[in-house]
Every structure is written in C-alpha cells, then in structure tokens.
Motif scaffolding. Structure first.
Motif, PDB file in Angstrom:
ATOM      1  N   HIS A 132      35.891  38.654  44.061  1.00  0.00           N
ATOM      2  CA  HIS A 132      35.245  39.786  43.544  1.00  0.00           C
ATOM      3  C   HIS A 132      35.837  40.376  42.391  1.00  0.00           C
ATOM      4  CE1 HIS A 132      37.249  41.995  46.785  1.00  0.00           C
ATOM      5  NE2 HIS A 132      37.004  43.022  45.830  1.00  0.00           N
ATOM      6  N   GLU A 133      37.333  40.393  42.361  1.00  0.00           N
ATOM      7  CA  GLU A 133      37.929  41.064  41.449  1.00  0.00           C
ATOM      8  C   GLU A 133      38.186  40.375  40.211  1.00  0.00           C
ATOM      9  OE1 GLU A 133      40.786  44.088  44.112  1.00  0.00           O
ATOM     10  OE2 GLU A 133      41.784  42.059  43.453  1.00  0.00           O
ATOM     11  N   VAL A 134      38.078  39.270  40.266  1.00  0.00           N
ATOM     12  CA  VAL A 134      38.387  38.286  38.953  1.00  0.00           C
ATOM     13  C   VAL A 134      37.880  38.954  37.549  1.00  0.00           C
ATOM     14  CG1 VAL A 134      38.194  35.849  37.924  1.00  0.00           C
ATOM     15  CG2 VAL A 134      38.976  36.312  40.342  1.00  0.00           C
ATOM     16  N   LYS A 135      36.538  38.922  37.585  1.00  0.00           N
ATOM     17  CA  LYS A 135      35.782  39.290  36.327  1.00  0.00           C
ATOM     18  C   LYS A 135      36.420  40.690  35.841  1.00  0.00           C
ATOM     19  CE  LYS A 135      31.632  39.715  33.827  1.00  0.00           C
ATOM     20  NZ  LYS A 135      31.639  40.669  32.943  1.00  0.00           N
ATOM     21  N   LEU A 136      36.413  41.753  36.775  1.00  0.00           N
ATOM     22  CA  LEU A 136      36.899  43.119  36.335  1.00  0.00           C
ATOM     23  C   LEU A 136      38.426  43.114  35.766  1.00  0.00           C
ATOM     24  CD1 LEU A 136      36.593  46.134  36.585  1.00  0.00           C
ATOM     25  CD2 LEU A 136      37.353  46.113  38.633  1.00  0.00           C
ATOM     26  N   LEU A 137      39.087  42.294  36.558  1.00  0.00           N
ATOM     27  CA  LEU A 137      40.663  42.109  36.142  1.00  0.00           C
ATOM     28  C   LEU A 137      40.616  41.489  34.608  1.00  0.00           C
ATOM     29  CD1 LEU A 137      42.306  40.803  39.371  1.00  0.00           C
ATOM     30  CD2 LEU A 137      42.654  43.132  38.109  1.00  0.00           C
ATOM     31  N   GLN A 138      39.922  40.491  34.642  1.00  0.00           N
ATOM     32  CA  GLN A 138      40.039  39.574  33.349  1.00  0.00           C
ATOM     33  C   GLN A 138      39.261  40.455  32.115  1.00  0.00           C
ATOM     34  OE1 GLN A 138      38.136  35.883  34.006  1.00  0.00           O
ATOM     35  NE2 GLN A 138      39.872  35.054  34.776  1.00  0.00           N
ATOM     36  N   ASP A 139      38.297  41.374  32.443  1.00  0.00           N
ATOM     37  CA  ASP A 139      37.717  42.062  31.442  1.00  0.00           C
ATOM     38  C   ASP A 139      38.773  43.202  30.957  1.00  0.00           C
ATOM     39  OD1 ASP A 139      35.296  40.855  31.500  1.00  0.00           O
ATOM     40  OD2 ASP A 139      34.304  42.394  32.784  1.00  0.00           O
ATOM     41  N   GLN A 140      39.870  43.585  31.862  1.00  0.00           N
ATOM     42  CA  GLN A 140      40.987  44.462  31.523  1.00  0.00           C
ATOM     43  C   GLN A 140      41.950  43.676  30.883  1.00  0.00           C
ATOM     44  OE1 GLN A 140      41.502  45.851  35.409  1.00  0.00           O
ATOM     45  NE2 GLN A 140      40.229  47.799  35.058  1.00  0.00           N
ATOM     46  N   GLY A 141      41.827  42.422  30.511  1.00  0.00           N
ATOM     47  CA  GLY A 141      43.140  41.564  30.032  1.00  0.00           C
ATOM     48  C   GLY A 141      43.973  41.150  30.781  1.00  0.00           C
ATOM     49  N   LEU A 142      43.755  41.165  32.100  1.00  0.00           N
ATOM     50  CA  LEU A 142      44.769  40.904  33.327  1.00  0.00           C
ATOM     51  C   LEU A 142      44.162  39.513  33.936  1.00  0.00           C
ATOM     52  CD1 LEU A 142      45.161  44.365  34.852  1.00  0.00           C
ATOM     53  CD2 LEU A 142      46.466  43.190  33.395  1.00  0.00           C
ATOM     54  N   ALA A 143      45.019  39.109  34.813  1.00  0.00           N
ATOM     55  CA  ALA A 143      45.153  37.880  35.563  1.00  0.00           C
ATOM     56  C   ALA A 143      44.210  36.787  34.909  1.00  0.00           C
ATOM     57  CB  ALA A 143      43.791  38.116  36.767  1.00  0.00           C
ATOM     58  N   LEU A 144      44.815  36.536  33.396  1.00  0.00           N
ATOM     59  CA  LEU A 144      44.070  35.575  32.644  1.00  0.00           C
ATOM     60  C   LEU A 144      44.866  34.234  32.960  1.00  0.00           C
ATOM     61  CD1 LEU A 144      44.164  37.376  29.242  1.00  0.00           C
ATOM     62  CD2 LEU A 144      41.984  37.208  30.858  1.00  0.00           C
ATOM     63  N   GLY A 145      45.845  34.006  33.599  1.00  0.00           N
ATOM     64  CA  GLY A 145      46.784  33.015  33.952  1.00  0.00           C
ATOM     65  C   GLY A 145      46.586  32.589  35.473  1.00  0.00           C
ATOM     66  N   GLY A 146      45.692  33.450  36.083  1.00  0.00           N
ATOM     67  CA  GLY A 146      45.624  32.971  37.783  1.00  0.00           C
ATOM     68  C   GLY A 146      45.007  32.176  37.787  1.00  0.00           C
ATOM     69  N   SER A 147      45.486  31.377  39.072  1.00  0.00           N
ATOM     70  CA  SER A 147      44.577  30.146  39.402  1.00  0.00           C
ATOM     71  C   SER A 147      44.877  29.930  40.889  1.00  0.00           C
ATOM     72  CB  SER A 147      45.135  28.834  38.769  1.00  0.00           C
ATOM     73  OG  SER A 147      46.292  28.333  38.914  1.00  0.00           O
ATOM     74  N   LEU A 148      44.327  28.990  41.469  1.00  0.00           N
ATOM     75  CA  LEU A 148      44.583  28.689  42.964  1.00  0.00           C
ATOM     76  C   LEU A 148      45.926  27.986  43.205  1.00  0.00           C
ATOM     77  CD1 LEU A 148      41.274  26.982  44.183  1.00  0.00           C
ATOM     78  CD2 LEU A 148      42.186  29.432  44.779  1.00  0.00           C
ATOM     79  N   GLU A 149      46.634  27.729  41.972  1.00  0.00           N
ATOM     80  CA  GLU A 149      47.747  27.106  42.103  1.00  0.00           C
ATOM     81  C   GLU A 149      49.045  28.374  42.183  1.00  0.00           C
ATOM     82  OE1 GLU A 149      48.301  23.797  42.138  1.00  0.00           O
ATOM     83  OE2 GLU A 149      46.257  23.742  41.972  1.00  0.00           O
ATOM     84  N   ASN A 150      48.746  29.366  41.860  1.00  0.00           N
ATOM     85  CA  ASN A 150      49.710  30.493  41.840  1.00  0.00           C
ATOM     86  C   ASN A 150      49.425  31.905  42.316  1.00  0.00           C
ATOM     87  OD1 ASN A 150      48.221  31.761  39.475  1.00  0.00           O
ATOM     88  ND2 ASN A 150      49.129  30.524  38.136  1.00  0.00           N
ATOM     89  N   VAL A 151      47.971  31.982  42.852  1.00  0.00           N
ATOM     90  CA  VAL A 151      47.734  32.872  43.493  1.00  0.00           C
ATOM     91  C   VAL A 151      47.095  32.746  44.907  1.00  0.00           C
ATOM     92  CG1 VAL A 151      46.015  35.130  43.638  1.00  0.00           C
ATOM     93  CG2 VAL A 151      47.092  34.295  41.416  1.00  0.00           C
ATOM     94  N   VAL A 152      47.137  33.384  45.772  1.00  0.00           N
ATOM     95  CA  VAL A 152      46.310  33.274  47.299  1.00  0.00           C
ATOM     96  C   VAL A 152      44.999  33.873  46.927  1.00  0.00           C
ATOM     97  CG1 VAL A 152      46.284  33.444  49.740  1.00  0.00           C
ATOM     98  CG2 VAL A 152      48.498  33.043  48.553  1.00  0.00           C
ATOM     99  N   VAL A 153      43.797  33.025  46.802  1.00  0.00           N
ATOM    100  CA  VAL A 153      42.632  33.756  46.650  1.00  0.00           C
ATOM    101  C   VAL A 153      41.865  33.973  47.954  1.00  0.00           C
ATOM    102  CG1 VAL A 153      40.615  33.611  45.160  1.00  0.00           C
ATOM    103  CG2 VAL A 153      42.782  32.731  44.318  1.00  0.00           C
ATOM    104  N   TYR A 154      41.058  34.960  48.029  1.00  0.00           N
ATOM    105  CA  TYR A 154      40.200  35.216  49.084  1.00  0.00           C
ATOM    106  C   TYR A 154      38.836  35.408  48.463  1.00  0.00           C
ATOM    107  CZ  TYR A 154      44.202  35.918  52.458  1.00  0.00           C
ATOM    108  OH  TYR A 154      45.024  35.672  53.419  1.00  0.00           O
ATOM    109  N   ASP A 155      37.800  34.853  49.257  1.00  0.00           N
ATOM    110  CA  ASP A 155      36.376  35.468  48.819  1.00  0.00           C
ATOM    111  C   ASP A 155      35.901  36.230  49.985  1.00  0.00           C
ATOM    112  OD1 ASP A 155      35.591  33.885  51.249  1.00  0.00           O
ATOM    113  OD2 ASP A 155      34.930  32.287  50.139  1.00  0.00           O
ATOM    114  N   ASP A 156      34.496  36.494  50.119  1.00  0.00           N
ATOM    115  CA  ASP A 156      34.439  37.767  50.978  1.00  0.00           C
ATOM    116  C   ASP A 156      34.512  37.416  52.450  1.00  0.00           C
ATOM    117  OD1 ASP A 156      33.342  38.973  48.921  1.00  0.00           O
ATOM    118  OD2 ASP A 156      31.223  38.561  49.108  1.00  0.00           O
ATOM    119  N   GLU A 157      35.061  36.241  52.815  1.00  0.00           N
ATOM    120  CA  GLU A 157      35.074  35.962  54.213  1.00  0.00           C
ATOM    121  C   GLU A 157      36.012  35.021  54.488  1.00  0.00           C
ATOM    122  OE1 GLU A 157      31.354  34.168  55.611  1.00  0.00           O
ATOM    123  OE2 GLU A 157      30.452  36.218  55.495  1.00  0.00           O
ATOM    124  N   THR A 158      36.694  34.003  53.538  1.00  0.00           N
ATOM    125  CA  THR A 158      37.780  33.115  53.896  1.00  0.00           C
ATOM    126  C   THR A 158      38.902  33.042  52.844  1.00  0.00           C
ATOM    127  OG1 THR A 158      36.286  31.535  52.531  1.00  0.00           O
ATOM    128  CG2 THR A 158      35.965  31.638  55.002  1.00  0.00           C
TER     129      THR A 158
END
Length: 274
Positions: free
Chosen positions: A192-218
């Motif tokens: 839920h943070e991805v779009k907000l971060l990318q709008d701020q110019g952040l997390a542009l290189g983030g992926s499932l290969e380099n970040v532990v990603v959670y959705d709302d439940e899992t």
C-alpha cells in the motif's frame, strides 16, 4: 586496538533501492584517521563526503550524507558492514547518489569486505566510551544509549500488520553475531506504500528480490527469519551509529527510525565534545 583498512581494492555493481539507478562502488585502502569516505566519481572534481554524524542532512526512509555538492543516501547497510567487519578507514568511489541495494541486507557487503580482507595500521582506534545515558524520544518512539562494556543493541519493533506485531531482539554486536544473526536481514516494505513512495521518487529500484514485501494480510517474500523485521531494525541502528565511530554502550530502542538513530549519533558526538 589498531585501526584497519581494506587489504585490497574490490568492486560491486547493482542498482539503488530508491534511485533505481545502476551504480558501482569501489572500495580502496585509505590512510589512518581518514574514516569512511564516499567519493562521487560521477561529479566534476570527484567531491567527497565523510560518513560522520555531522554530515547527515536527511533521514526519511534512509540516511543521507551531504557535504557541498557531494551527496549519498541509503548508506546504512554498507556502513553497518564496515562497522561489524572492523574496517575503520576506506575510500569508497561511487558513481551515483546511492550505493547498490544488493539483496536489501548487509550480507553482500560483508562478503565484499571478506573478499577485500583487512590490514592493521600504525595508529590506535578511537573508541567512544559512553559515560552517561543519552536519549532521543519522539512521540511513542525512542532510542537511548547507556554505559556498557561492549556494544549491545536491544530493540522492540511494534507494527500493526497481523504478521508482524511486536518483535524483540537483543544482541551483543560483534563480527560473528552480526554475520550470523543480523547481516542477512532485509529491508521490509508494504504494497500500500509503493505508489506513494514512487510518487516521492523513492523505492524506484525496489522489488521482491531486494525487499521483504507485505500486502494487507500476508508476506509475499519468503522470510529468512521469523523476526526479520526487528533484526533489520538492529542492522539499521548499527549502520546509523557507525557515523559516531567505534562505540562502547548499550543501545535500547523502541520503534526507532533513521531520524531518531542519527539524532542520537549527533547527541553522542556533542556529549563527548563537552
């Protein structure tokens, strides 16, 4: 204890977590008392910025160092590896604004430093021995350091996500423990943070290969530890407090962030200069 530097030059290439840009870092041996220095080889004159608390200019989502036109951010994972591996002096040539994210942890940088090796130098280490408690508190988050014969970090992470909740970690920080228990813990993020971060110019290189990603439940990324979040928080504290230099003290933190960690680093330096 003698100061150390890397024994040989080594290089690592990847992408930046927030910038998303390809970047190469090259670690070089450095003279005594030089500390950890970043040199921006992509800028005219190759300007440098030292990894010291006084050069922190921003700590939103990552720690930023700046001196004149020389700027680097998301340095904490790399600095944690230098601290844990006992490297005091190193010149880091970097051709972008941000070191590689690698796998989101410090482990690739630990392996890089193992490849480089280390050599003792003809000067003693300066160790900051904390003599009285120093505390930073912001709302319901705080970090404090108290006198202690060693370097220990006790961290409580509190997160409302159903798979996270309260996590607690307590570690004596030395090379063996860091490499085994802390270095491989990765940055976490939320869908839920991805779009907000990318709008701020952040997390542009983030992926499932380099970040532990959670959705709302899992969690969408296989975990390395059931309490990977708090271990990574401890990793961040090591990297941020490396801006002080070598420390003797017991750090106790609850919900601490880069902003609070680096504020404590500055306060420790101020208290030692009085």
């Amino acid at each position: 204890m003698q100061q150390t530097t890397v024994a040989k030059t080594v290089t690592y290439t990847g992408i930046g977590l927030h910038s998303g840009k390809s970047v190469t870092i090259t670690l070089h041996p450095a003279p005594i008392n030089s500390g950890i220095i970043f040199a921006r080889t992509d800028l005219p004159g190759i300007p440098q910025v030292a990894a010291v608390a006084g050069n922190v200019t921003n700590a939103m989502r990552a720690t930023t160092l700046e001196s004149g036109v020389a700027k680097v951010f998301t340095v904490e994972h790399l600095l944690a590896a230098f601290y844990a591996m006992g490297i005091d002096n190193c010149l880091i040539e970097i051709n972008s604004v941000e070191p590689p994210v690698a796998d989101g942890s410090s482990l690739p940088f630990v392996r890089l430093l193992e490849e480089a090796g280390s050599v003792e130098q003809e000067a003693l280490r300066n160790i900051i021995d904390v003599k009285e408690a120093q505390t930073i508190r912001v709302n319901d988050s705080f970090i404090t350091i108290v006198p202690y014969d060693g370097f220990r970090i006790t961290f409580t992470s509190i997160n409302p996500h159903p798979m996270l909740g309260v996590q607690f970690g307590d570690y004596e920080i030395n090379t063996e423990t860091f490499v085994k228990e802390i270095a491989s813990a990765r940055t976490i993020g939320f869908m839920h943070e991805v779009k907000l971060l990318q709008d701020q110019g952040l997390a542009l290189g983030g992926s499932l290969e380099n970040v532990v990603v959670y959705d709302d439940e899992t969690v969408l990324t296989p975990l390395r530890f059931s309490d990977e979040l708090v271990r990574h928080k401890i990793l961040d504290v090591v990297g941020d407090l490396a801006l002080v230099g070598r420390i003797k003290g017991h750090v106790i933190a609850v919900k601490s962030s880069h902003a609070i960690n680096t504020a404590l680093a500055k306060k420790i330096i101020e208290s030692c200069s009085k």
